[in-house]
Design a protein around this motif. Sequence first.
Motif, PDB file in Angstrom:
ATOM      1  N   ARG A   1       0.838  -1.241  -0.091  1.00 27.73           N
ATOM      2  CA  ARG A   1      -0.264   0.234  -0.665  1.00 27.73           C
ATOM      3  C   ARG A   1       1.076   1.405  -0.178  1.00 27.73           C
TER       4      ARG A   1
ATOM      5  N   TYR B   1      -0.016  11.178   0.010  1.00 28.63           N
ATOM      6  CA  TYR B   1       0.516  11.162   1.373  1.00 28.63           C
ATOM      7  C   TYR B   1       0.343  11.971   1.973  1.00 28.63           C
TER       8      TYR B   1
ATOM      9  N   ALA C   1       0.386   3.667  -3.263  1.00 25.91           N
ATOM     10  CA  ALA C   1      -0.526   4.745  -3.342  1.00 25.91           C
ATOM     11  C   ALA C   1      -0.066   6.204  -4.308  1.00 25.91           C
TER      12      ALA C   1
ATOM     13  N   GLU D   1     -10.009  -3.056   6.807  1.00 28.85           N
ATOM     14  CA  GLU D   1     -11.505  -1.930   6.994  1.00 28.85           C
ATOM     15  C   GLU D   1     -12.460  -2.524   8.378  1.00 28.85           C
TER      16      GLU D   1
ATOM     17  N   LEU E   1      -1.542   7.740   4.748  1.00 27.04           N
ATOM     18  CA  LEU E   1      -2.281   7.514   3.253  1.00 27.04           C
ATOM     19  C   LEU E   1      -3.441   7.613   3.473  1.00 27.04           C
ATOM     20  N   GLU E   2      -4.256   8.047   2.222  1.00 24.42           N
ATOM     21  CA  GLU E   2      -5.552   8.873   1.710  1.00 24.42           C
ATOM     22  C   GLU E   2      -7.120   7.570   2.094  1.00 24.42           C
ATOM     23  N   ASP E   3      -6.424   6.779   1.847  1.00 20.01           N
ATOM     24  CA  ASP E   3      -7.755   5.570   3.242  1.00 20.01           C
ATOM     25  C   ASP E   3      -7.166   5.568   3.911  1.00 20.01           C
ATOM     26  N   GLY E   4      -9.069   5.562   4.748  1.00 26.50           N
ATOM     27  CA  GLY E   4      -9.724   5.956   5.953  1.00 26.50           C
ATOM     28  C   GLY E   4     -10.245   4.006   6.220  1.00 26.50           C
ATOM     29  N   ASP E   5      -9.680   3.406   5.566  1.00 23.62           N
ATOM     30  CA  ASP E   5     -10.713   1.821   5.013  1.00 23.62           C
ATOM     31  C   ASP E   5      -9.358   1.143   5.679  1.00 23.62           C
ATOM     32  N   GLU E   6      -8.907   0.736   4.398  1.00 24.82           N
ATOM     33  CA  GLU E   6      -7.254  -0.037   4.548  1.00 24.82           C
ATOM     34  C   GLU E   6      -5.975   0.843   4.660  1.00 24.82           C
ATOM     35  N   VAL E   7      -5.578   1.511   6.529  1.00 27.76           N
ATOM     36  CA  VAL E   7      -5.058   1.612   7.082  1.00 27.76           C
ATOM     37  C   VAL E   7      -3.133   1.899   7.275  1.00 27.76           C
TER      38      VAL E   7
END
Length: 159
Positions: free
Chosen positions: A28, A35, A32, A149, A82-88
Amino acid sequence: MPISSAPIMYGSKVAGSDLLPWEWARTRLDAARNYWISTTRPDGRPHCRPVWAVWLDDALWFSTGSLAQHNLTTNHAITAHLEDGDEVVIVEGIAVAAHGHPSLQQMCDRYGAKYDWPIYPTDTGIRDDNSALGPVFRVVPEVVFGWGERTAKPTRWVF
């Protein structure tokens, strides 16, 4: 290879032993596009901004001419996520200037291919095709946190 363990979340150590493999976080970090970095101003106030970066040699490499550059000259501590708030994936570490580093050319090559924005090493950092100059920082991780998640398999990797 970092050492994995269950992190402390919500005030206590997470129960269970189902941890994510380091490859999950590394993949990840490598893939990405954006960042978020967080630095601390000299007066203690936080500063956060998005940057483009590459994951190379177990470190996050980025360039910025923002206030973050000034902040990192007085306090090298940094958090990147990372921007992802589900797969942090959250990296906590120290940002060091990378000019003269043996991997700087490799960083420039990877960055140029990833963002279709060629950059070239200089004595003080990088430049682009428009002759814009900037410093390069290499974030040496101390600890990385990650979870899937719904906070599945929360994991802490210590370097």
